[in-house]
Design a protein around this motif. Sequence first.
Motif, PDB file in Angstrom:
ATOM      1  N   PHE A 209       0.829  -1.199   0.000  1.00 24.83           N
ATOM      2  CA  PHE A 209       0.000   0.000   0.000  1.00 24.83           C
ATOM      3  C   PHE A 209       0.866   1.253   0.000  1.00 24.83           C
ATOM      4  O   PHE A 209       0.572   2.229  -0.686  1.00 24.83           O
ATOM      5  N   PHE A 210       1.963   1.238   0.737  1.00 23.16           N
ATOM      6  CA  PHE A 210       2.799   2.421   0.920  1.00 23.16           C
ATOM      7  C   PHE A 210       3.570   2.806  -0.341  1.00 23.16           C
ATOM      8  O   PHE A 210       3.741   3.994  -0.623  1.00 23.16           O
TER       9      PHE A 210
ATOM     10  N   GLN B 207      -2.029   3.440  13.565  1.00 24.02           N
ATOM     11  CA  GLN B 207      -1.777   4.285  12.404  1.00 24.02           C
ATOM     12  C   GLN B 207      -2.577   3.843  11.178  1.00 24.02           C
ATOM     13  O   GLN B 207      -3.085   4.678  10.430  1.00 24.02           O
ATOM     14  N   LEU B 208      -2.703   2.544  10.978  1.00 25.46           N
ATOM     15  CA  LEU B 208      -3.487   2.060   9.834  1.00 25.46           C
ATOM     16  C   LEU B 208      -4.971   2.376  10.009  1.00 25.46           C
ATOM     17  O   LEU B 208      -5.646   2.760   9.038  1.00 25.46           O
ATOM     18  N   ILE B 209      -5.482   2.231  11.207  1.00 21.97           N
ATOM     19  CA  ILE B 209      -6.895   2.544  11.455  1.00 21.97           C
ATOM     20  C   ILE B 209      -7.127   4.045  11.304  1.00 21.97           C
ATOM     21  O   ILE B 209      -8.151   4.467  10.736  1.00 21.97           O
TER      22      ILE B 209
ATOM     23  N   SER C  17       1.365   8.730   4.582  1.00 21.67           N
ATOM     24  CA  SER C  17       2.303   9.016   5.672  1.00 21.67           C
ATOM     25  C   SER C  17       1.984   8.183   6.907  1.00 21.67           C
ATOM     26  O   SER C  17       2.891   7.649   7.563  1.00 21.67           O
ATOM     27  N   LEU C  18       0.726   8.066   7.240  1.00 23.25           N
ATOM     28  CA  LEU C  18       0.335   7.205   8.362  1.00 23.25           C
ATOM     29  C   LEU C  18       0.697   5.750   8.083  1.00 23.25           C
ATOM     30  O   LEU C  18       1.167   5.027   8.962  1.00 23.25           O
ATOM     31  N   SER C  19       0.494   5.329   6.851  1.00 28.20           N
ATOM     32  CA  SER C  19       0.863   3.979   6.461  1.00 28.20           C
ATOM     33  C   SER C  19       2.377   3.774   6.562  1.00 28.20           C
ATOM     34  O   SER C  19       2.834   2.685   6.914  1.00 28.20           O
ATOM     35  N   GLY C  20       3.148   4.805   6.265  1.00 25.30           N
ATOM     36  CA  GLY C  20       4.602   4.714   6.388  1.00 25.30           C
ATOM     37  C   GLY C  20       5.039   4.530   7.829  1.00 25.30           C
ATOM     38  O   GLY C  20       5.978   3.776   8.121  1.00 25.30           O
ATOM     39  N   GLY C  21       4.372   5.206   8.743  1.00 24.41           N
ATOM     40  CA  GLY C  21       4.667   5.000  10.161  1.00 24.41           C
ATOM     41  C   GLY C  21       4.338   3.586  10.595  1.00 24.41           C
ATOM     42  O   GLY C  21       5.096   2.961  11.349  1.00 24.41           O
TER      43      GLY C  21
END
Length: 124
Positions: free
Chosen positions: A22-23, A73-75, A99-103
């Motif tokens: 996804f990222f 972060q994913l939620i 960006s949240l997915s990257g974290g």
Amino acid sequence: MNLEKVVFGFFIVLAMTLNFGFFIGDIDNASHHHVYELYAAIIVSLIATVLKFGDRTHVGAILLSTSLAADLQLIAAAILWAALNGSYDEASLTVYIVSLSGGALMANIISVVLLISETISQKR
């Protein structure tokens, strides 16, 4: 071979690879990031989190904390996507979500590195 450890490792690695899938791509291009892949990453990450609840070691606690961070972060990314889709600039929204997915990906990488180091350090 311990089937429980195989399933445990499988879900940890699958959570990371789905999150990576996804990222990867242009951060502001929504066509590079599919919503169903984000939802699959969330589901597999939640399954991996549940599997980590049984481990009572110190490494198990760190594995659980990295998994909870990734889940959070994913939620949050999914909530942003659902709540702001159509009412916010698509490129900017995609940047926030990715960006949240990257974290979460970083938390998953730490989890996989810990799993590998624990596996290498174990004696037969």
